[in-house]
Design a protein around this motif. Sequence first.
Motif, mmCIF file in Angstrom:
data_model
loop_
_atom_site.group_PDB
_atom_site.id
_atom_site.type_symbol
_atom_site.label_atom_id
_atom_site.label_comp_id
_atom_site.label_asym_id
_atom_site.label_seq_id
_atom_site.Cartn_x
_atom_site.Cartn_y
_atom_site.Cartn_z
ATOM 1 N N VAL A 70 -49.129 13.634 20.331
ATOM 2 C CA VAL A 70 -47.763 14.032 19.983
ATOM 3 C C VAL A 70 -46.769 13.294 20.879
ATOM 4 O O VAL A 70 -46.960 13.219 22.099
ATOM 5 C CB VAL A 70 -47.580 15.548 20.111
ATOM 6 N N ILE A 71 -45.734 12.741 20.265
ATOM 7 C CA ILE A 71 -44.716 11.975 20.985
ATOM 8 C C ILE A 71 -43.402 12.773 20.944
ATOM 9 O O ILE A 71 -42.932 13.127 19.861
ATOM 10 C CB ILE A 71 -44.495 10.593 20.347
ATOM 11 N N PRO A 72 -42.788 13.044 22.093
ATOM 12 C CA PRO A 72 -41.530 13.799 22.102
ATOM 13 C C PRO A 72 -40.388 12.993 21.480
ATOM 14 O O PRO A 72 -40.405 11.755 21.508
ATOM 15 C CB PRO A 72 -41.281 14.058 23.582
ATOM 16 N N PRO A 73 -39.378 13.666 20.908
ATOM 17 C CA PRO A 73 -38.270 12.988 20.214
ATOM 18 C C PRO A 73 -37.550 11.951 21.061
ATOM 19 O O PRO A 73 -37.113 10.917 20.541
ATOM 20 C CB PRO A 73 -37.340 14.136 19.834
ATOM 21 N N GLU A 74 -37.414 12.193 22.356
ATOM 22 C CA GLU A 74 -36.676 11.257 23.204
ATOM 23 C C GLU A 74 -37.395 9.919 23.371
ATOM 24 O O GLU A 74 -36.806 8.947 23.875
ATOM 25 C CB GLU A 74 -36.396 11.877 24.577
ATOM 26 N N GLN A 75 -38.664 9.862 22.963
ATOM 27 C CA GLN A 75 -39.412 8.606 23.052
ATOM 28 C C GLN A 75 -39.583 7.932 21.678
ATOM 29 O O GLN A 75 -40.369 7.005 21.524
ATOM 30 C CB GLN A 75 -40.792 8.854 23.671
ATOM 31 N N ALA A 76 -38.816 8.385 20.698
ATOM 32 C CA ALA A 76 -38.953 7.861 19.333
ATOM 33 C C ALA A 76 -38.669 6.366 19.269
ATOM 34 O O ALA A 76 -39.404 5.605 18.617
ATOM 35 C CB ALA A 76 -38.029 8.614 18.389
ATOM 36 N N TYR A 77 -37.599 5.927 19.938
ATOM 37 C CA TYR A 77 -37.245 4.506 19.895
ATOM 38 C C TYR A 77 -38.353 3.679 20.526
ATOM 39 O O TYR A 77 -38.796 2.660 19.964
ATOM 40 C CB TYR A 77 -35.938 4.264 20.628
ATOM 41 N N GLU A 78 -38.833 4.110 21.681
ATOM 42 C CA GLU A 78 -39.879 3.366 22.373
ATOM 43 C C GLU A 78 -41.159 3.315 21.539
ATOM 44 O O GLU A 78 -41.841 2.288 21.466
ATOM 45 C CB GLU A 78 -40.159 4.008 23.727
ATOM 46 N N LEU A 79 -41.472 4.437 20.889
ATOM 47 C CA LEU A 79 -42.666 4.497 20.037
ATOM 48 C C LEU A 79 -42.588 3.459 18.918
ATOM 49 O O LEU A 79 -43.545 2.711 18.681
ATOM 50 C CB LEU A 79 -42.800 5.901 19.444
ATOM 51 N N GLN A 80 -41.465 3.400 18.219
ATOM 52 C CA GLN A 80 -41.324 2.485 17.087
ATOM 53 C C GLN A 80 -41.262 1.034 17.546
ATOM 54 O O GLN A 80 -41.841 0.140 16.910
ATOM 55 C CB GLN A 80 -40.073 2.843 16.274
ATOM 56 N N LEU A 81 -40.565 0.774 18.652
ATOM 57 C CA LEU A 81 -40.483 -0.583 19.180
ATOM 58 C C LEU A 81 -41.859 -1.072 19.623
ATOM 59 O O LEU A 81 -42.264 -2.207 19.333
ATOM 60 C CB LEU A 81 -39.503 -0.640 20.347
ATOM 61 N N ASN A 82 -42.596 -0.211 20.327
ATOM 62 C CA ASN A 82 -43.935 -0.582 20.776
ATOM 63 C C ASN A 82 -44.861 -0.862 19.597
ATOM 64 O O ASN A 82 -45.735 -1.736 19.666
ATOM 65 C CB ASN A 82 -44.535 0.525 21.647
ATOM 66 N N LEU A 83 -44.676 -0.094 18.529
ATOM 67 C CA LEU A 83 -45.486 -0.311 17.331
ATOM 68 C C LEU A 83 -45.304 -1.733 16.815
ATOM 69 O O LEU A 83 -46.283 -2.445 16.550
ATOM 70 C CB LEU A 83 -45.089 0.692 16.251
ATOM 71 N N ILE A 84 -44.054 -2.161 16.666
ATOM 72 C CA ILE A 84 -43.782 -3.503 16.131
ATOM 73 C C ILE A 84 -44.318 -4.572 17.078
ATOM 74 O O ILE A 84 -45.001 -5.517 16.656
ATOM 75 C CB ILE A 84 -42.273 -3.710 15.903
ATOM 76 N N LYS A 85 -44.028 -4.430 18.359
ATOM 77 C CA LYS A 85 -44.461 -5.440 19.323
ATOM 78 C C LYS A 85 -45.983 -5.555 19.381
ATOM 79 O O LYS A 85 -46.541 -6.653 19.350
ATOM 80 C CB LYS A 85 -43.911 -5.103 20.705
ATOM 81 N N SER A 86 -46.664 -4.418 19.485
ATOM 82 C CA SER A 86 -48.111 -4.445 19.658
ATOM 83 C C SER A 86 -48.834 -4.949 18.422
ATOM 84 O O SER A 86 -49.902 -5.567 18.516
ATOM 85 C CB SER A 86 -48.624 -3.040 20.005
ATOM 86 N N HIS A 87 -48.241 -4.696 17.252
ATOM 87 C CA HIS A 87 -48.892 -5.103 16.013
ATOM 88 C C HIS A 87 -48.556 -6.543 15.618
ATOM 89 O O HIS A 87 -49.174 -7.097 14.704
ATOM 90 C CB HIS A 87 -48.494 -4.157 14.873
ATOM 91 N N ALA A 88 -47.587 -7.152 16.284
ATOM 92 C CA ALA A 88 -47.213 -8.548 15.985
ATOM 93 C C ALA A 88 -48.161 -9.481 16.735
ATOM 94 O O ALA A 88 -47.797 -10.138 17.707
ATOM 95 C CB ALA A 88 -45.768 -8.799 16.379
ATOM 96 N N CYS A 89 -49.383 -9.529 16.279
ATOM 97 C CA CYS A 89 -50.414 -10.312 16.968
ATOM 98 C C CYS A 89 -51.154 -11.223 15.994
ATOM 99 O O CYS A 89 -52.335 -11.529 16.181
ATOM 100 C CB CYS A 89 -51.393 -9.383 17.686
ATOM 101 N N GLY A 90 -50.467 -11.670 14.954
ATOM 102 C CA GLY A 90 -51.085 -12.564 13.977
ATOM 103 C C GLY A 90 -51.335 -13.945 14.551
ATOM 104 O O GLY A 90 -50.748 -14.339 15.572
#
Length: 510
Positions: A70-90
């Motif tokens: 579970v991710i708290p609301p105040e970390q929503a931006y970091e969660l979504q940004l990390n998702l894009i960065k970590s998955h951009a590994c083509g």
Amino acid sequence: MTKNQIIYIQGEELTYDQFSAVVYDKAPIQLTQTAIEKIHSSRQFVKQLIDEEKTVYGVTTGFGKFSDVVIPPEQAYELQLNLIKSHACGVGEPLTEPVVRGMMLLRINALAKGYSGIRLSTLQTMIEMLNQEIHPIIPSQGSLGASGDLAPLSHMCLPLLGIGDVIHRGNRKPAQQALREIGAEPVRLEAKEGLALINGTQMMCSLSALSAIAAQNLLLAADIISAMTVEALEGITHAYHPILHQVRGQRGQMITAGNMLSLLEGSGYVTRPGEKRVQDPYSLRCIPQVHGASKDAFTYVAEVVEKEMNAATDNPLIFTEMSEVISGGNFHGQPLALACDFLTIAMSEIANISERRTERLVNPQLSGLPAFLTRHGGLHSGYMILQYVAASLVSENKTLSHPASVDSIPSSANQEDHVSMGSISAKKCWNILENVSKVLAIEYLCAAQALEFGRKTFGNGTKVAYDLLRQYLPPLDRDREGHQDIDIASKLIQNGALVSVVREKVDLMI
């Protein structure tokens, strides 16, 4: 459809013509008012879920195997940004501009359906990037085709956040600079938005749509070119008699037989049974059966792909009218994976039978024509080695035709334990179509050259096809660099010129 005509996007009715206009002709796009309202409604529901502290995958949790975190609301931006960065590994060579534009258009169309919970402002920035020809640099390898095309779509989204480089109207530059030049700001992602942007099938769907468009053109070109070969070899048109094909009832076969008769109408080259021979070889006699089967496969594939072009393929999906968030697997690329494998096999067969016709044209024991279609055999080799090239390409196609969709490798700590490999199917399909166009180009060259040895009346469609080639390429009198001939002929096929000019004279069906 003109270049500057606006294509209105609402997630439900995107057509191949509209797709082609945006991808190739750079037609601008705009959301409909209905789409805007659905996007607003979906976003409001996401806010409600956050306010009520509901546990929702990808909104208040991690991703994949981390879905229980579970991710708290105040970390929503970091969660979504990390998702894009970590998955951009083509990895691998970048995708071409048409594929990238297709990906952007299809992702916008999917988000416009209003099931993804993205903000309107985020989507409008992506639309502006597409309209202003800001194209992300997207590596071509790294997708398993479930959960969608995660790595490629992450690379597509990096510039939206002001990260990395882009190609802007042909020039490479930093994404932030390109955004600034069009008066846009980098997006700061909020809850659910990162997942909404990358969880989908848009890379494989873009390649599939481009392949469907190309395949339709090649199927018609194959009919035209094979009709020229039938003339050059004084083929028997009785094998295309409509009643013969009606009693079998296969749609593509009946259509192809009709096309052949229309193309060859008025020809002085074609013969009747017993006039030259009783029956033609299969590569001439069975054109309707072989081309027709590939047309039927194309029809199925085109329908599957068009549905996917208008599909909601992320996870979870938000159904505001039910106040429901449903987590499932619409990102799984199996429908496209199977369709692309099917089209790959179907189009490989078009090249296979074309190469056999080319062999008949250049082989004097089979054609009755001068060996390798040159008047100066020995000193000149004529089109001898063009058949080698065709044989090489069809052999390569046989290897590429091995289906990717039967493979699966588990990922995300076995949470994602079956994947489609749809991106690999789609890429193979696109590569095969390139080979098919070259094989058809070789038959086109050889058929036209073979017709130089006759002095009879052309058919309604074959004359137009012959004249088009001769506008750009003279008959082969003396040896010249064969690759240049192939390049000219393949361009006339690939850019649609051949099909277009013939259709002005003959009503061809697909």
